[in-house]
Design an enzyme around this catalytic site. Sequence first.
Site, short mmCIF file in Angstrom:
data_model
loop_
_atom_site.label_atom_id
_atom_site.label_comp_id
_atom_site.label_asym_id
_atom_site.label_seq_id
_atom_site.Cartn_x
_atom_site.Cartn_y
_atom_site.Cartn_z
CG HIS A 1 -7.42 -1.85 8.24
ND1 HIS A 1 -8.27 -0.92 7.68
CD2 HIS A 1 -6.32 -1.15 8.63
CE1 HIS A 1 -7.71 0.28 7.75
NE2 HIS A 1 -6.52 0.18 8.32
CD GLU B 1 -2.48 -1.86 10.86
OE1 GLU B 1 -3.05 -2.01 9.77
OE2 GLU B 1 -2.05 -0.74 11.24
CD GLU C 1 -2.91 1.19 2.32
OE1 GLU C 1 -2.80 0.35 3.21
OE2 GLU C 1 -3.77 2.07 2.32
N GLY D 1 3.64 2.42 10.75
CA GLY D 1 3.40 1.62 11.94
C GLY D 1 3.19 0.14 11.64
CD GLU E 1 -6.14 3.40 6.84
OE1 GLU E 1 -6.27 3.25 8.07
OE2 GLU E 1 -5.53 2.58 6.13
CD GLU F 1 -4.62 -2.01 5.89
OE1 GLU F 1 -3.62 -1.54 6.49
OE2 GLU F 1 -5.32 -1.31 5.13
CG ASN F 2 0.11 -6.82 4.13
OD1 ASN F 2 0.02 -5.96 3.29
ND2 ASN F 2 1.05 -6.83 5.07
N1 B3K Z 1 -2.91 1.02 5.71
C1 B3K Z 1 -1.60 1.18 6.28
C2 B3K Z 1 -0.92 2.45 5.89
C3 B3K Z 1 -0.30 2.40 4.55
C4 B3K Z 1 0.49 3.66 4.28
C5 B3K Z 1 0.99 3.72 2.89
N2 B3K Z 1 1.82 4.87 2.67
C6 B3K Z 1 -1.63 1.07 7.77
C7 B3K Z 1 -2.90 1.44 8.42
O1 B3K Z 1 -3.40 2.54 8.32
O2 B3K Z 1 -3.48 0.62 9.07
ZN ZN Z 2 -5.37 1.79 8.90
#
Ligand code: B3K
Ligand code: ZN
Length: 879
Positions: free
Chosen positions: A307, A304, A127, A267, A326, A270-271
């Site tokens: 998500h 995460e 991402e 940080g 988000e 969330e794959n």
């Molecule tokens: N979705 C990711 C953040 C990705 C940032 C890309 N530059 C973590 C989060 O917000 O849970």
């Molecule tokens: Zn997030």
Amino acid sequence: MRAEDPRPVRLVDYRPSDFLIDEVHLDVKLDPTATRVTARLKMRPNPEGDASAALALDGDELTLISAAIDGVTLAADALDVSPASLRIANPPRGPFELEIVTEIDPTANTRLMGLYRSNASYCTQCEAEGFRRITYFLDRPDVLATYTTRIEGPTDETPLLLSNGNLVETGDAGDGRRFAVWHDPHPKPSYLFALVAGDLGVVEDEFVTMGGRTVALKVFVEHGKEDRASHAMESIKASMRWDEQAFGREYDLDVFMVVAVSHFNMGAMENKGLNVFNDKYVLASPETATDGDYANIEAIIAHEYFHNWTGNRITCRDWFQLCLKEGLTVFRDQEFTSDMRSRPVKRIQDVRNLRALQFAEDAGPLAHPVRPEIYHEINNFYTPTVYEKGAEVIRMLKTWIGDAAFRAGMDLYFDRHDGEACTIEQFVACFAETSGRDMTQWMRWYGQAGTPDVEVTTSYDEAARTFTLEARQSTPPTPGQSTKKPVVIPLALGLVDPDGRDVDLVVDGAAAGPVFALQAETTRLVFEQVARRPIPSLFRGFSAPVKVTSDLTDDHLLFLAAYDSDPFNRWQAGQTVALRNLVASVAAVREGGEPIDEPRLADAIGRVFAPEETDCAYAAQVAALPSEGDVARELRSDVDPDQVHAARTALKAALRRRLAGPLAAAFERLAETGPYSPDAASAGRRALKFAALDFLAAGGEPDGVARAHALYRSAGNMTDRVMALQALSLHAGPEREDALDDFAARFGGDPLLMDKWFVIQASAPLPGTLDRVQTLMGSPAFDIGNPNRVRSLIGAFGSSNPTQFNRPDGAGYDFVAGVALELNATNPQVAARLLGAFRTWRALEPTRRGKAEQALRRIAEAPRLSPDVADIVRRALAA
Ligand code: B3K
Ligand code: ZN
């Protein structure tokens, strides 16, 4: 031929993809510098796309080895290929299989996007647009496919081979290599793909879902750090249980994995089924982690995990909809923490954070709506506005339509859109349906940038026994948006009578409230049957992300600080009095006078240090004065950070003089007795102890400094140690240096602990800090290739040190600009993040403003700027 630069991207230009990918079959042969990726893509034209379109795939720094359609290798003239794109002019007009072979160099990947190495491991970050650094692809969130991933690597270096979904097969691949095959049955966009390979330790557990399925849980960490993974594991289980109970959401694979890596741009990620984490947000033990670390780990693991439903099962149609996942997921993790810990304390912390980061962003040149309409670099939009204001918008929605309609709307959203890539409009439509409300005006929260100002005036008619409240709203202009329309502002209101009791709210002869929607520019509310003049408690629980001014006097506020039934507003009332005092003191200092004394604040703050106080976490919030950033924002323009610092230091010292006895008593009473426990109540006691210590040591008072030094020396856990070190770090002297040397000697071998040491030194408001930071960049513990080190040293200096970053000679700006330029070439995302330190530069007094502008211009004129850095400086400098 190079593809045309696709920037800027505009929301109005959205078109569905001309092609779809139903299945992805990846075969990854790992090699440190020459990893082979074979992607077999089952594709077809999109019925909603252009039937005669060419097939244009995204790439980024890719090398193509070969491409074939339905088994027939494509000749060079059938392809238009560059590192950034692969175009096939005449693809089949029915279903086909495209096979692409690329070669990538994970070791050379310093941008930490795509496939890269962290220490000896391989990992990915996709991402927002990292998958295109692995293979050519339709790298956009509305193309959803199932993934089958075969990974092969040397058995000795990569005994562990992980990807999304469920494990299908593992085996010997010959030649000292082994393989694993993973299958993820849930269609997902490419940004949720992940692969991890290496030699890691694991902590295992399991979770039985509400439907009775057993899920294997695994947390992977470096060998030898397994004993620091138990808090992360407990947090996973708590998150899974909570999402079932609070939102009815169950986990959907056989296994849920978290991997901690040392090199990570943010940080965590969330794959699907395989969350990759910055090790800072996984590893914890009493000896190595503070209370804050424990709380962050719990919250980020939860975020995460949540998500999985809000982001993965239902994803975003395009990146403009980022807040769809988000903002909503931040809201969900905030609710989780509120349920796990203290709701009022969590709310206060979130509001402090919102004001410090999001209000600051909204007031400066980088302001943008919760749903932006244009971007040059999407990675620069993972902002406090998209995340935290995005969460506030959801919270307001719940406040406005009520809990039942909100929950029904969430259920409808999950039912209706599971498996889809959605827009904000589709999300909001669910709540329009369950609440019966017209959401047209509501949508302005997504499109209009800037923090609304709400001005409240009140009057009481003794004869008529009516109390009238008039609220005027306005939103200041922001870049690209000169005029604003009124938004729907939920006002949660209480009227507190002189005995401290809430008055029944009666409007037009009927019970009303406690939430009122302010929808017009001016709203007038007349409350009836009010026997005595009440004091209004406005925006209880911070019911809207607005700036409030009112005709409440300090006496009214001090009354609310003592008696308001709403804990958030009790806290807020004290903060407002303190903030007014600090603003008046800055004005006095500016005129060459002394800071203004406010003896009544000592009563309000002194109360929370009394032995009767049992809610220590809340008390610590009451005791913490508004930050220097809070004061700077209140001043709005012409800010001199030295004057702000002087005013705040003076107030702290005055409070110490008045409260020395109770502070010392509280500090001693709160001393650690039993073994360390990170639970919220114990952490609250330590927070209050630190608040006492911070006052006791104010102005370098020898008795306070001695206490801090003694606490440092006797500390039995990392929280006490870091708190003591932080208190000492504010005051130059032998105690400070002794403790800093001791910390480095004890923990020099542990990079995450040295980060704490960097942050503390970089944040010290002392004249030698910049020199110290520059020296530390040369220390063996520093590594510019690791984002955690950069954030701890240079990031903390830029964003947590108002006086030294904003040195009047401009040296602080030049330093941060210089590091950002250095990183521009190797890790543009981290470089752009560092420049966030300049988000409020226009609010500074003229000398500093001039120096900050020079530093920004120097960056703007530098050659070979990355899109990330170019975008930030261009917007920061735009008039
Ligand atoms: N979705 C990711 C953040 C990705 C940032 C890309 N530059 C973590 C989060 O917000 O849970
Ligand atoms: Zn997030």
